[in-house]
Design a protein around this motif. Structure first.
Motif, PDB file in Angstrom:
ATOM      1  N   CYS A 104      37.080  29.049  47.768  1.00 43.64           N
ATOM      2  CA  CYS A 104      38.117  29.936  46.740  1.00 43.64           C
ATOM      3  C   CYS A 104      38.029  29.092  45.524  1.00 43.64           C
ATOM      4  O   CYS A 104      38.220  27.850  45.481  1.00 43.64           O
ATOM      5  N   HIS A 105      37.614  29.682  44.439  1.00 49.41           N
ATOM      6  CA  HIS A 105      37.670  28.983  43.005  1.00 49.41           C
ATOM      7  C   HIS A 105      39.009  29.725  42.235  1.00 49.41           C
ATOM      8  O   HIS A 105      39.057  30.549  41.998  1.00 49.41           O
ATOM      9  N   GLY A 129      34.643  30.097  53.683  1.00 40.14           N
ATOM     10  CA  GLY A 129      34.331  30.826  52.421  1.00 40.14           C
ATOM     11  C   GLY A 129      35.127  29.686  51.442  1.00 40.14           C
ATOM     12  O   GLY A 129      36.188  28.800  51.808  1.00 40.14           O
ATOM     13  N   CYS A 152      43.014  34.815  46.018  1.00 39.05           N
ATOM     14  CA  CYS A 152      41.565  34.473  45.455  1.00 39.05           C
ATOM     15  C   CYS A 152      40.901  35.463  46.466  1.00 39.05           C
ATOM     16  O   CYS A 152      41.282  35.973  47.400  1.00 39.05           O
ATOM     17  N   LYS A 153      39.623  35.654  45.853  1.00 37.55           N
ATOM     18  CA  LYS A 153      38.698  36.502  46.709  1.00 37.55           C
ATOM     19  C   LYS A 153      37.660  35.223  47.049  1.00 37.55           C
ATOM     20  O   LYS A 153      36.733  34.746  46.200  1.00 37.55           O
ATOM     21  N   GLU A 184      38.545  36.442  54.442  1.00 36.08           N
ATOM     22  CA  GLU A 184      38.836  37.312  53.381  1.00 36.08           C
ATOM     23  C   GLU A 184      40.427  37.806  53.138  1.00 36.08           C
ATOM     24  O   GLU A 184      41.149  37.741  52.377  1.00 36.08           O
ATOM     25  N   ARG A 217      30.230  31.138  52.574  1.00 33.28           N
ATOM     26  CA  ARG A 217      29.208  30.244  52.046  1.00 33.28           C
ATOM     27  C   ARG A 217      28.624  29.816  53.540  1.00 33.28           C
ATOM     28  O   ARG A 217      27.445  29.342  53.571  1.00 33.28           O
ATOM     29  N   LYS A 232      34.316  33.303  48.412  1.00 35.73           N
ATOM     30  CA  LYS A 232      32.768  33.536  48.620  1.00 35.73           C
ATOM     31  C   LYS A 232      32.345  33.081  49.787  1.00 35.73           C
ATOM     32  O   LYS A 232      32.445  31.894  50.027  1.00 35.73           O
TER      33      LYS A 232
END
Length: 148
Positions: A75-76, A73, A59-60, A51, A64, A62
């Motif tokens: 990032c998109h 994680g 980015c934030k 994070e 996975r 997600k």
């Protein structure tokens, strides 16, 4: 469970890696460090937390994969999608990089973390996070014709 998480991570590795050109600012799999300083512009090295690294790159993430050996994680962003993988111990990062070496590609590598992105994005992330850009040699046939 641990093996399944590691297998899932490795299964997605080809999606996160890309072929790269020969940049002078790259550390090779032989362990040669990059010529540039590994210190980011802000003077702070990113901690090994998905994070926080994601926040520093804008980015934030997600999450996975959540396993004992790693957290990953995705990032998109408008520019690129990328993966941030963190490890509770350096030995897990080394195992992950050894496994990723069969795919080749370039990675931004720090203390207990790896960012997998398009090679052209790694230098910008390096300025924010520190670390070194490492090029891993893939295994298998090359894209270049042989001399024989």
């Amino acid at each position: 469970m641990r093996g399944a998480a590691l297998a899932a991570c490795l299964a997605f590795l080809p999606l996160a890696t890309a072929c790269g050109g020969g940049e002078d600012d790259v550390a090779s799999a032989s362990g040669k460090p990059s010529q540039m300083s590994a210190a980011p512009a802000a003077g702070v090295v990113a901690p090994a937390k998905v994070e926080v690294i994601a926040s520093l790159t804008g980015c934030k993430a997600k999450i996975r994969i959540e396993a004992d050996q790693l957290r990953q994680g995705v990032c998109h962003t408008k520019k690129v999608d990328y993966l941030i993988t963190t490890f509770p111990e350096e030995k897990y990062k080394k195992t992950w990089l050894d496994s990723a070496a069969i795919y080749g590609g370039k990675y931004l590598v720090g203390s207990r973390w790896v960012v997998s992105a398009k090679p052209e994005m790694l230098a910008g992330f390096r300025a924010k996070l520190g670390g070194t850009i490492e090029e891993l040699d893939g295994v298998g046939p090359s894209a270049e014709p042989s001399g024989s």
